[in-house]
Each structure stands twice: as C-alpha cells, then as structure tokens.
Scaffold this motif. Structure first.
Motif, PDB file in Angstrom:
ATOM      1  N   LEU A   1       3.951  -8.793  -3.727  1.00 12.49           N
ATOM      2  CA  LEU A   1       5.048  -8.087  -4.395  1.00 12.49           C
ATOM      3  C   LEU A   1       5.440  -6.880  -3.556  1.00 12.49           C
ATOM      4  N   VAL A   2       6.735  -6.719  -3.351  1.00 11.11           N
ATOM      5  CA  VAL A   2       7.210  -5.548  -2.598  1.00 11.11           C
ATOM      6  C   VAL A   2       8.542  -5.086  -3.152  1.00 11.11           C
ATOM      7  N   GLY A   3       8.827  -3.798  -2.990  1.00 12.23           N
ATOM      8  CA  GLY A   3      10.130  -3.282  -3.402  1.00 12.23           C
ATOM      9  C   GLY A   3      11.209  -3.778  -2.455  1.00 12.23           C
ATOM     10  N   LYS A   4      12.443  -3.794  -2.936  1.00 17.71           N
ATOM     11  CA  LYS A   4      13.507  -4.440  -2.157  1.00 17.71           C
ATOM     12  C   LYS A   4      13.740  -3.804  -0.787  1.00 17.71           C
ATOM     13  N   GLU A   5      13.438  -2.484  -0.647  1.00 12.86           N
ATOM     14  CA  GLU A   5      13.730  -1.842   0.638  1.00 12.86           C
ATOM     15  C   GLU A   5      12.719  -2.196   1.716  1.00 12.86           C
ATOM     16  N   ILE A   6      11.587  -2.807   1.319  1.00 11.46           N
ATOM     17  CA  ILE A   6      10.622  -3.190   2.361  1.00 11.46           C
ATOM     18  C   ILE A   6      10.474  -4.711   2.475  1.00 11.46           C
ATOM     19  N   VAL A   7      11.420  -5.421   1.851  1.00  6.61           N
ATOM     20  CA  VAL A   7      11.417  -6.889   1.990  1.00  6.61           C
ATOM     21  C   VAL A   7      11.572  -7.257   3.460  1.00  6.61           C
TER      22      VAL A   7
ATOM     23  N   ILE B   1       0.882  -1.172   0.000  1.00  8.19           N
ATOM     24  CA  ILE B   1       0.000   0.000   0.000  1.00  8.19           C
ATOM     25  C   ILE B   1       0.917   1.218   0.000  1.00  8.19           C
ATOM     26  N   TYR B   2       0.637   2.141  -0.896  1.00  7.31           N
ATOM     27  CA  TYR B   2       1.551   3.258  -1.138  1.00  7.31           C
ATOM     28  C   TYR B   2       1.279   4.425  -0.198  1.00  7.31           C
ATOM     29  N   TYR B   3       2.336   5.160   0.132  1.00  3.43           N
ATOM     30  CA  TYR B   3       2.170   6.375   0.935  1.00  3.43           C
ATOM     31  C   TYR B   3       1.598   7.482   0.063  1.00  3.43           C
ATOM     32  N   PRO B   4       0.455   8.032   0.407  1.00  7.48           N
ATOM     33  CA  PRO B   4      -0.038   9.160  -0.395  1.00  7.48           C
ATOM     34  C   PRO B   4       0.579  10.462   0.115  1.00  7.48           C
TER      35      PRO B   4
ATOM     36  N   HIS C   1      11.209  -6.967  -5.520  1.00  2.41           N
ATOM     37  CA  HIS C   1      11.711  -6.532  -6.833  1.00  2.41           C
ATOM     38  C   HIS C   1      12.652  -5.336  -6.693  1.00  2.41           C
ATOM     39  N   GLY C   2      13.360  -5.074  -7.769  1.00  2.00           N
ATOM     40  CA  GLY C   2      14.301  -3.951  -7.776  1.00  2.00           C
ATOM     41  C   GLY C   2      13.586  -2.642  -8.062  1.00  2.00           C
ATOM     42  N   TRP C   3      14.369  -1.598  -8.234  1.00  3.77           N
ATOM     43  CA  TRP C   3      13.806  -0.266  -8.464  1.00  3.77           C
ATOM     44  C   TRP C   3      13.947   0.154  -9.912  1.00  3.77           C
TER      45      TRP C   3
ATOM     46  N   ASP D   1       0.117  -1.206  11.575  1.00  8.89           N
ATOM     47  CA  ASP D   1      -1.032  -0.650  10.854  1.00  8.89           C
ATOM     48  C   ASP D   1      -0.952  -1.044   9.369  1.00  8.89           C
ATOM     49  N   ALA D   2       0.223  -0.846   8.775  1.00 12.74           N
ATOM     50  CA  ALA D   2       0.347  -1.037   7.320  1.00 12.74           C
ATOM     51  C   ALA D   2       0.265  -2.507   6.910  1.00 12.74           C
ATOM     52  N   LEU D   3       1.044  -3.357   7.573  1.00  9.71           N
ATOM     53  CA  LEU D   3       1.151  -4.744   7.100  1.00  9.71           C
ATOM     54  C   LEU D   3      -0.157  -5.517   7.222  1.00  9.71           C
TER      55      LEU D   3
END
Ligand code: ME8
Length: 504
Positions: A257-263, A11-14, A288-290, A228-230
């Motif tokens: 699916l998640v970006g590598k910094e939140i693995v 879930i993305y930060y708005p 995944h990578g960026w 809260d997020a997870l």
C-alpha cells in the motif's frame, strides 16, 4: 501448511510527528492483515521508518541533536501511536537498523558490479522538503509539483541506476499483469505520463550531506534515498543475509500500500531494482488517495493536523478506526472531519451496533435469564435473515480481496441494521406475552445472537476492541464464521459499547 501473506505500508519519514493521514494507510493495512490472519493465512505485516536524508540531518542540526537522537524520539512516539491504534504489525523496519544498512550496501555493490549502477555527474532541480529531483518539464510554475515550494539546482558527482535499460521490460510487465498497479487509473498515469515519455537514469547517491548509508566502495557517497528506502521491503526479511528463510517464505509481497504521490517510485524504480536483482515483483502495488482537511492534504509540512491520540482519547480507538475505514472509498481522496466522525459514531456505532447488542441481550436476560438455545421455529423473515448471516463472510472476503475496505465494513453494518429491523418485524415483546410462542421467541433471539456473534468475529479485523467487548457480553467463545445451528448461549448483562457523543 498455511499460505503466506505479506503486506506492507510505506516506511514513514520521522521528520515530524505522525498525523491521521499516516494512520489511514496503517489502519487499512492492519485491517487487511488481521482479516487474513482470521482466515488462516500466515501473515507478515510490515511498517517502519525511513530515517535518512538531508531533511532529517537539517532538522536534527536545528534541534542541536544528532540525526539518530532526533529520529529515535520520533520513532518511539510513532510506536506509541501505533500501539494506541492497536496496529498489529509483525515487523517494524528502521532504515538505521544494522541489517538494513548491511543489505543495502550489498545490493548497491552487486548492482554496481553487474553494471546496473554507474558513476556520472548529476545536474538537477531538487526539492529539499520532498527529497525529490525533478526535470524542468515536471515543475509547475517553476516550483515543486508536489509541495509547490522552490527547487534549487544541484550539480555533483553521483552514482546512477540504469532505469532506461529496463524500460521496455517494465512496460511489458505492467501490461501483462493487470493487477500489478491498482487502481487502474494510476496504472494508465504511470505508463502514459512517466514511462512511455522515456525513463531517465536515477541518481542513487549523494555527496552533499552525510546522514545516510555509505556506499561501501566509495565512502564520499551515501546511498540516496529511494534505493535505501524501497529495499526495506526485502532487507527486513533477511534478503542476502545468513538467514533468508523469511524472505523465501514471504516474498513476493501480496499487497504494497502506498500513497498516490509515491506510486511512481513503487511501480517504476522498485520493480526495476527487483528486476536487476533478478527477483519477483510484488503481486500488487495499490496507490490510495489522501485524507484532506478543508480540501488540503493533511501533511507534516503544512502542519494542518492534531495528534491522532487526541481523537482516540476523546472518542475511543475503535471510533477512529471505524471512521477511517468506513468513510473513504479506498483509492480516492477523502475528507477527514471530526464532525463526520461524531455523526458516524452516533449513527453506526451507538445506534446501530450498540442498540442491537443492548436490545438483544436485555431481552435474552428478561425472558430467559440469558440462556438461549435454538428451538428451530422458523417463520417469516427468518430465511432471508439467516442467509444474510451465512453469506456475510464470503461478501467480506471478496471486498477485502478487492481492497474495497469501506464496502467490507459496510456489509457487516448492513447485517447489524438488518438485525435491528428483524427485531421490529418479529416483535419479541409481543411473542413474550403468549406462553405458546415461547419457542418462537427463543428462536428469534437465537438468530439475533448469531448475527451479533458472526459480526463480532469478522469485526476482529476492523475494530478489535469492539469485537472483544461483544464476545465478552455474549459470554461465548465460538468464533466460527457462519450461522451455527446448535450453540448454547448464556449471555451477560449488556453494558453500552458506544456512548452517544454530544456535539460541542
Ligand atoms: O513518502 N492522507 O514518507 P512520508 C493519506 N518515506 N496518506 C498520507 C497523507 C494523507 N494526508 N499524508 C501522507 C514517504 N500520507 C517515504 C516512503 S516507502 C519505501 C518510502 C502517506 O512519511 C503518503 O502518501 O512522507 C505515503 O504513502 C506515506 O504516508 C508516507 O509518507
């Protein structure tokens, strides 16, 4: 009953408008979700927004609006962006949704009552833009290892989640479930760099700002970001609510699916929350990578990006989807460049796909008034070409299942390239000169139409508009996957599906 399949994006930060990096994860998730639907799965594809936290509170304050007003604006813009990319999500969870808030409070209370959450004092180094706490050993040159900005020391009363209690169970789980963390390199990084050195308990509440979910039994505290997020991945399914039928049907998720910094949050904190709740773990977390521009991560805080809708307006939605899906080997970092997008659109979409449809339909119209049946005159080149059409679906299946999405796309375009070559090999314009070769000519065109039809069927997952346009021009409804012997085509007049783009 069809098999269920649950896929999620983060879930993305708005906290600013979304960029092509966010589109990247979401387009890939969308392609997988569409593909699984095509294969008869009962799919739930979830995305959403992670709306609480100090950063949002600060930004809203600066903008002179309430945090909710601030996020509402960005979220409606994000929904517009997803619509313009034809993202086919089934659920869009906002962490400000009532169902989420209530369930997070229930989860917090449950974990507190069973002793997995306890009250203590937090002293730590905090990076406000990243909303992350760091230990001094994790800092790089005294700064946040993710964004390279200053961190500051905070000390406050807080609740903690007992990660340490679950450490051994987690290592054992990861080691006995080789698919759980993918790609492999990220698994090793998690075990060796984060888990084995020892897990510190995680701060899960804050008192220093207000924009968050109140801890129900201690309202000075709000639930701190990761708990809260997870939990969004299960609150959206009705976990712990009156109707948890979707939770029963879709959990555990097939792919997160998640970006590598939140693995690390998804493969350490998230599984431990699930273990504490006595729930199954997701089958796979894929890091995944960026997407990078000029070697730098495209990011809201760096501001090095354009609104993705500019690319959509300029090049069309499927050119953007194609580029993102095709260009980067999933798992690694990949460069985003407008120039490469133009090159790919011209080479693969206008030349390869567009020309094939155009040439085939033009010949079908010219030689047979558009009506083509299979006359079954099999000659040289046919066996290999037809077997390629027959095998395409199983190759794409295998590549989508192993998340080699760029290779899955490539296999479809390989067939299209092969079809163009088949035209050159069989030279229909020469066959057309000989009345005795009319059945052979019709068989050749039939095989070409089948290659186009089967490709269009599979392309529905990756480039839905293009697939629709191909079917419109073929004027056929049959979406069976695989070479059919006995269809009757009455094709339309070809119109270019992709125009060549001239570089400025
Ligand atoms: O991390 N290339 O939100 P977020 C590829 N709210 N992916 C990128 C990217 C880029 N240039 N920039 C960002 C959060 N992303 C949390 C998640 S989940 C329970 C909570 C990806 O908006 C990033 O890697 O900062 C992450 O997976 C996602 O966008 C959301 O980032």
């Amino acid at each position: 009953m069809s098999k269920s399949f649950y896929i999620t994006t983060p879930i993305y930060y708005p906290s600013g408008n979304f960029h092509i990096g966010h589109c990247y994860t979401t387009i890939i998730a969308d392609a997988i979700a569409r593909y699984k639907r095509l294969k008869g799965y009962d799919v739930c594809f979830q995305t959403g927004t992670d709306e609480h936290g100090q950063k949002i509170e600060d930004k809203a304050g600066k903008a002179g609006v309430s945090p909710k007003e601030y996020v509402d604006n960005i979220v409606s813009d994000a929904i517009d962006l997803w619509d313009s990319l034809h993202i086919s999500y089934d659920k869009f969870l906002r962490t400000t949704d009532e169902i989420h808030i209530k369930t997070v409070q229930k989860i917090f209370t449950k974990l507190y009552k069973q002793g997995d959450i306890y009250k203590g004092e937090y002293k730590g180094l905090y990076c406000t833009p990243c909303e992350s706490f760091w230990t001094s050993t994790q800092l790089v040159d005294g700064k946040c290892p993710d964004c390279n900005r200053e961190v500051h020391e905070v000390s406050e009363e807080a609740y903690f989640l007992k990660l340490s209690k679950y450490q051994d169970r987690l290592v054992e789980y990861i080691e006995s479930h080789p698919d759980f963390i993918q790609p492999e390199s990220r698994k090793n990084e998690m075990i060796n760099n984060f888990i084995k050195p020892g897990l510190e308990d995680l701060c899960v509440s804050r008192t220093s700002f207000r924009w968050g979910i109140p801890v129900p039994f201690d309202e000075n505290h709000i639930v701190y970001v990761w708990l809260d997020a997870l939990t969004n991945y299960i609150t959206s399914l009705g976990y712990m609510s009156e109707d948890d039928s979707e939770f029963q049907k879709y959990w555990p998720a097939n792919i997160q699916l998640v970006g590598k910094e939140i693995v690390r949050f998804h493969t350490i904190v998230w599984p431990i929350i699930l273990m504490a709740l006595d729930l199954e773990l997701p089958k796979q977390v894929f890091g995944h990578g960026w997407l990078v521009i000029n070697g730098e991560k495209i990011s809201k805080s760096l501001g090095n990006y354009k609104d993705p809708r500019e690319y959509i307006k300029k090049y069309g939605v499927d050119a953007v989807r194609y580029y993102v899906l095709r260009e980067v080997s999933f798992g690694n970092d990949g460069t985003f460049s407008e120039e490469a997008l133009i090159t790919r659109t011209n080479a693969d979409l206008a030349n390869n796909l567009g020309n094939l449809v155009n040439r085939t339909l033009s010949m079908a119209n010219k030689y047979f008034d558009g009506k083509i049946c299979n006359k079954n005159i099999v000659e040289e080149y046919d066996t290999e070409f037809i077997s390629m059409i027959c095998n395409l679906s199983s190759i794409v299946d295998e590549r989508v299942d192993s998340l080699h999405i760029n290779d899955a796309m490539e296999s479809i375009f390989e067939l299209l390239r092969r079809a163009n070559k088949y035209i050159d090999e069989t030279s229909p314009w020469i066959l057309a000169k000989d009345e005795a070769r009319r059945d052979r000519l019709e068989s050749v065109l039939y095989n070409l139409l089948e290659a186009i039809r089967v490709s269009a069927t599979l392309l529905e997952a990756f480039m839905p508009d293009t697939s629709k346009e191909m079917f419109r021009q073929l004027q056929i409804e049959d979406k069976s996957i695989g070479y059919q012997e006995k269809l009757t085509y009455q094709v339309g007049t070809p119109t270019p599906i992709f125009e060549r783009i001239e570089k400025d």
